[in-house]
Design a protein around this motif. Structure first.
Motif, PDB file in Angstrom:
ATOM      1  N   GLY A  86      22.859 -14.451 -20.167  1.00  0.00           N
ATOM      2  CA  GLY A  86      21.871 -13.470 -20.605  1.00  0.00           C
ATOM      3  C   GLY A  86      20.526 -14.118 -20.913  1.00  0.00           C
ATOM      4  O   GLY A  86      19.675 -13.514 -21.556  1.00  0.00           O
ATOM      5  N   GLU A  87      20.339 -15.336 -20.441  1.00  0.00           N
ATOM      6  CA  GLU A  87      19.122 -16.106 -20.693  1.00  0.00           C
ATOM      7  C   GLU A  87      18.614 -16.703 -19.378  1.00  0.00           C
ATOM      8  O   GLU A  87      19.343 -16.776 -18.398  1.00  0.00           O
ATOM      9  CB  GLU A  87      19.416 -17.280 -21.649  1.00  0.00           C
ATOM     10  CG  GLU A  87      19.994 -16.884 -22.976  1.00  0.00           C
ATOM     11  CD  GLU A  87      18.989 -16.257 -23.914  1.00  0.00           C
ATOM     12  OE1 GLU A  87      17.779 -16.497 -23.733  1.00  0.00           O
ATOM     13  OE2 GLU A  87      19.408 -15.536 -24.819  1.00  0.00           O
ATOM     14  N   HIS A  88      17.374 -17.175 -19.411  1.00  0.00           N
ATOM     15  CA  HIS A  88      16.883 -17.975 -18.296  1.00  0.00           C
ATOM     16  C   HIS A  88      17.511 -19.359 -18.412  1.00  0.00           C
ATOM     17  O   HIS A  88      17.503 -19.956 -19.479  1.00  0.00           O
ATOM     18  CB  HIS A  88      15.350 -18.081 -18.324  1.00  0.00           C
ATOM     19  CG  HIS A  88      14.688 -16.982 -17.583  1.00  0.00           C
ATOM     20  ND1 HIS A  88      14.309 -17.091 -16.273  1.00  0.00           N
ATOM     21  CD2 HIS A  88      14.373 -15.727 -17.964  1.00  0.00           C
ATOM     22  CE1 HIS A  88      13.778 -15.962 -15.866  1.00  0.00           C
ATOM     23  NE2 HIS A  88      13.797 -15.113 -16.880  1.00  0.00           N
ATOM     24  N   GLU A  89      18.062 -19.840 -17.302  1.00  0.00           N
ATOM     25  CA  GLU A  89      18.720 -21.145 -17.267  1.00  0.00           C
ATOM     26  C   GLU A  89      17.921 -22.085 -16.366  1.00  0.00           C
ATOM     27  O   GLU A  89      17.416 -21.659 -15.327  1.00  0.00           O
ATOM     28  CB  GLU A  89      20.147 -21.007 -16.715  1.00  0.00           C
ATOM     29  CG  GLU A  89      21.065 -20.156 -17.569  1.00  0.00           C
ATOM     30  CD  GLU A  89      21.498 -20.841 -18.856  1.00  0.00           C
ATOM     31  OE1 GLU A  89      21.196 -22.040 -19.050  1.00  0.00           O
ATOM     32  OE2 GLU A  89      22.150 -20.168 -19.678  1.00  0.00           O
ATOM     33  N   PRO A  90      17.805 -23.358 -16.735  1.00  0.00           N
ATOM     34  CA  PRO A  90      17.080 -24.298 -15.874  1.00  0.00           C
ATOM     35  C   PRO A  90      17.837 -24.522 -14.569  1.00  0.00           C
ATOM     36  O   PRO A  90      19.045 -24.740 -14.586  1.00  0.00           O
ATOM     37  CB  PRO A  90      17.008 -25.572 -16.705  1.00  0.00           C
ATOM     38  CG  PRO A  90      18.014 -25.434 -17.778  1.00  0.00           C
ATOM     39  CD  PRO A  90      18.302 -23.977 -17.957  1.00  0.00           C
ATOM     40  N   VAL A  91      17.125 -24.435 -13.450  1.00  0.00           N
ATOM     41  CA  VAL A  91      17.738 -24.713 -12.149  1.00  0.00           C
ATOM     42  C   VAL A  91      17.076 -25.894 -11.454  1.00  0.00           C
ATOM     43  O   VAL A  91      17.674 -26.485 -10.556  1.00  0.00           O
ATOM     44  CB  VAL A  91      17.752 -23.469 -11.229  1.00  0.00           C
ATOM     45  CG1 VAL A  91      18.663 -22.385 -11.794  1.00  0.00           C
ATOM     46  CG2 VAL A  91      16.368 -22.923 -10.974  1.00  0.00           C
ATOM     47  N   LEU A  92      15.865 -26.230 -11.851  1.00  0.00           N
ATOM     48  CA  LEU A  92      15.177 -27.427 -11.355  1.00  0.00           C
ATOM     49  C   LEU A  92      14.563 -28.121 -12.564  1.00  0.00           C
ATOM     50  O   LEU A  92      13.838 -27.486 -13.332  1.00  0.00           O
ATOM     51  CB  LEU A  92      14.052 -27.075 -10.379  1.00  0.00           C
ATOM     52  CG  LEU A  92      14.373 -26.261  -9.139  1.00  0.00           C
ATOM     53  CD1 LEU A  92      13.077 -25.894  -8.400  1.00  0.00           C
ATOM     54  CD2 LEU A  92      15.310 -27.008  -8.222  1.00  0.00           C
ATOM     55  N   PHE A  93      14.856 -29.403 -12.742  1.00  0.00           N
ATOM     56  CA  PHE A  93      14.189 -30.133 -13.816  1.00  0.00           C
ATOM     57  C   PHE A  93      14.149 -31.617 -13.508  1.00  0.00           C
ATOM     58  O   PHE A  93      14.853 -32.099 -12.621  1.00  0.00           O
ATOM     59  CB  PHE A  93      14.781 -29.855 -15.197  1.00  0.00           C
ATOM     60  CG  PHE A  93      16.222 -30.232 -15.423  1.00  0.00           C
ATOM     61  CD1 PHE A  93      16.592 -31.520 -15.752  1.00  0.00           C
ATOM     62  CD2 PHE A  93      17.213 -29.261 -15.371  1.00  0.00           C
ATOM     63  CE1 PHE A  93      17.909 -31.860 -16.008  1.00  0.00           C
ATOM     64  CE2 PHE A  93      18.536 -29.578 -15.631  1.00  0.00           C
ATOM     65  CZ  PHE A  93      18.888 -30.883 -15.945  1.00  0.00           C
ATOM     66  N   THR A  94      13.289 -32.314 -14.228  1.00  0.00           N
ATOM     67  CA  THR A  94      13.182 -33.763 -14.110  1.00  0.00           C
ATOM     68  C   THR A  94      13.511 -34.391 -15.453  1.00  0.00           C
ATOM     69  O   THR A  94      13.404 -33.750 -16.503  1.00  0.00           O
ATOM     70  CB  THR A  94      11.771 -34.213 -13.677  1.00  0.00           C
ATOM     71  OG1 THR A  94      10.833 -33.840 -14.688  1.00  0.00           O
ATOM     72  CG2 THR A  94      11.384 -33.606 -12.339  1.00  0.00           C
ATOM     73  N   VAL A  95      13.911 -35.650 -15.392  1.00  0.00           N
ATOM     74  CA  VAL A  95      14.207 -36.429 -16.592  1.00  0.00           C
ATOM     75  C   VAL A  95      13.527 -37.777 -16.437  1.00  0.00           C
ATOM     76  O   VAL A  95      13.658 -38.425 -15.395  1.00  0.00           O
ATOM     77  CB  VAL A  95      15.734 -36.634 -16.765  1.00  0.00           C
ATOM     78  CG1 VAL A  95      16.025 -37.435 -18.032  1.00  0.00           C
ATOM     79  CG2 VAL A  95      16.479 -35.310 -16.785  1.00  0.00           C
ATOM     80  N   ARG A  96      12.782 -38.175 -17.458  1.00  0.00           N
ATOM     81  CA  ARG A  96      12.226 -39.534 -17.478  1.00  0.00           C
ATOM     82  C   ARG A  96      13.308 -40.458 -18.037  1.00  0.00           C
ATOM     83  O   ARG A  96      13.877 -40.180 -19.096  1.00  0.00           O
ATOM     84  CB  ARG A  96      10.981 -39.599 -18.361  1.00  0.00           C
ATOM     85  CG  ARG A  96       9.784 -38.889 -17.776  1.00  0.00           C
ATOM     86  CD  ARG A  96       8.520 -39.058 -18.619  1.00  0.00           C
ATOM     87  NE  ARG A  96       8.717 -39.078 -20.056  1.00  0.00           N
ATOM     88  CZ  ARG A  96       8.818 -37.981 -20.827  1.00  0.00           C
ATOM     89  NH1 ARG A  96       8.775 -36.787 -20.315  1.00  0.00           N
ATOM     90  NH2 ARG A  96       8.970 -38.098 -22.122  1.00  0.00           N
TER      91      ARG A  96
END
Length: 153
Positions: A86-96
Motif C-alpha cells: 500500500g506504499e511506494h516501493e523502491p525499484v531502482l536505487f544506488t548505494v555508495r
C-alpha cells in the motif's frame, strides 16, 4: 509471535525477549505497474520520462537493509489488493559503498520480463554507471510511456 515470512529477529516486547519473523522481500502476483522517477538528474534516470510502465512483473516490497548511503532513483506503488504494502516501493536505487558504486534494480524476474524495454534500458544504464560513474547510452525510442509498457520480441 510471527509477524512475517522473513528472517528471525530477537525483539523485546513487554520487557520479554521474543523471537519473531519479520517480513522482508515479499511480492504479490505479477502485475503491470507504473514506475515514478524520483531522481531525474541522476545519470541512470536522466532523460527518462517522469513516469513509465513496466510489463507484468513481480513488484517487491518490504525490502530490508540498512538504508545507509542509499539514493532511491524510482519507485512503484504496490497496492494492498494485489499483495503489496500500500506504499511506494523502491525499484531502482544506488548505494555508495566506500569508493564503489552499487546499482539495484527490482525488475526482470523471468525471461518474459527480461524483454521489457524498461528493464533493458535501466539495467544497461545502471551497469554502465556502476562501472564508470557515467551513462552514455541514450534512452531508446521504444522506451515505455506513462500509460503503456514496451516489450521487445
Amino acid at each position: 509471535m510471527d509477524s512475517g515470512d522473513g528472517p528471525e529477529k530477537t525483539v523485546v516486547i513487554d520487557g520479554k525477549e521474543q523471537k519473531i519473523r519479520v517480513r522482508a522481500g515479499h511480492h504479490g502476483p505479477s502485475q503491470t505497474f507504473q514506475i515514478v522517477v524520483r531522481e531525474p538528474n541522476h545519470p541512470i534516470t536522466k532523460g527518462l520520462p517522469p513516469a513509465f510502465m513496466q510489463c507484468e512483473d513481480e513488484l517487491y516490497g518490504w525490502l530490508r537493509g540498512p538504508g545507509k548511503n542509499l539514493t532511491v532513483l524510482a519507485t512503484a506503488f504496490a497496492p494492498k489488493d494485489k499483495g503489496g504494502s500500500g506504499e511506494h516501493e523502491p525499484v531502482l536505487f544506488t548505494v555508495r559503498y566506500g569508493k564503489g558504486r552499487v546499482f539495484f534494480e527490482a525488475l526482470g524476474h523471468t525471461a518474459k520480463e527480461l524483454k521489457s524495454v524498461a528493464f533493458i534500458a535501466t539495467f544497461q544504464r545502471g551497469a554502465e554507471w556502476a562501472a564508470t560513474g557515467k551513462v552514455t547510452q541514450p534512452v531508446p525510442a521504444d522506451f515505455p510511456t506513462a500509460d503503456k509498457p514496451s516489450v521487445r520480441p
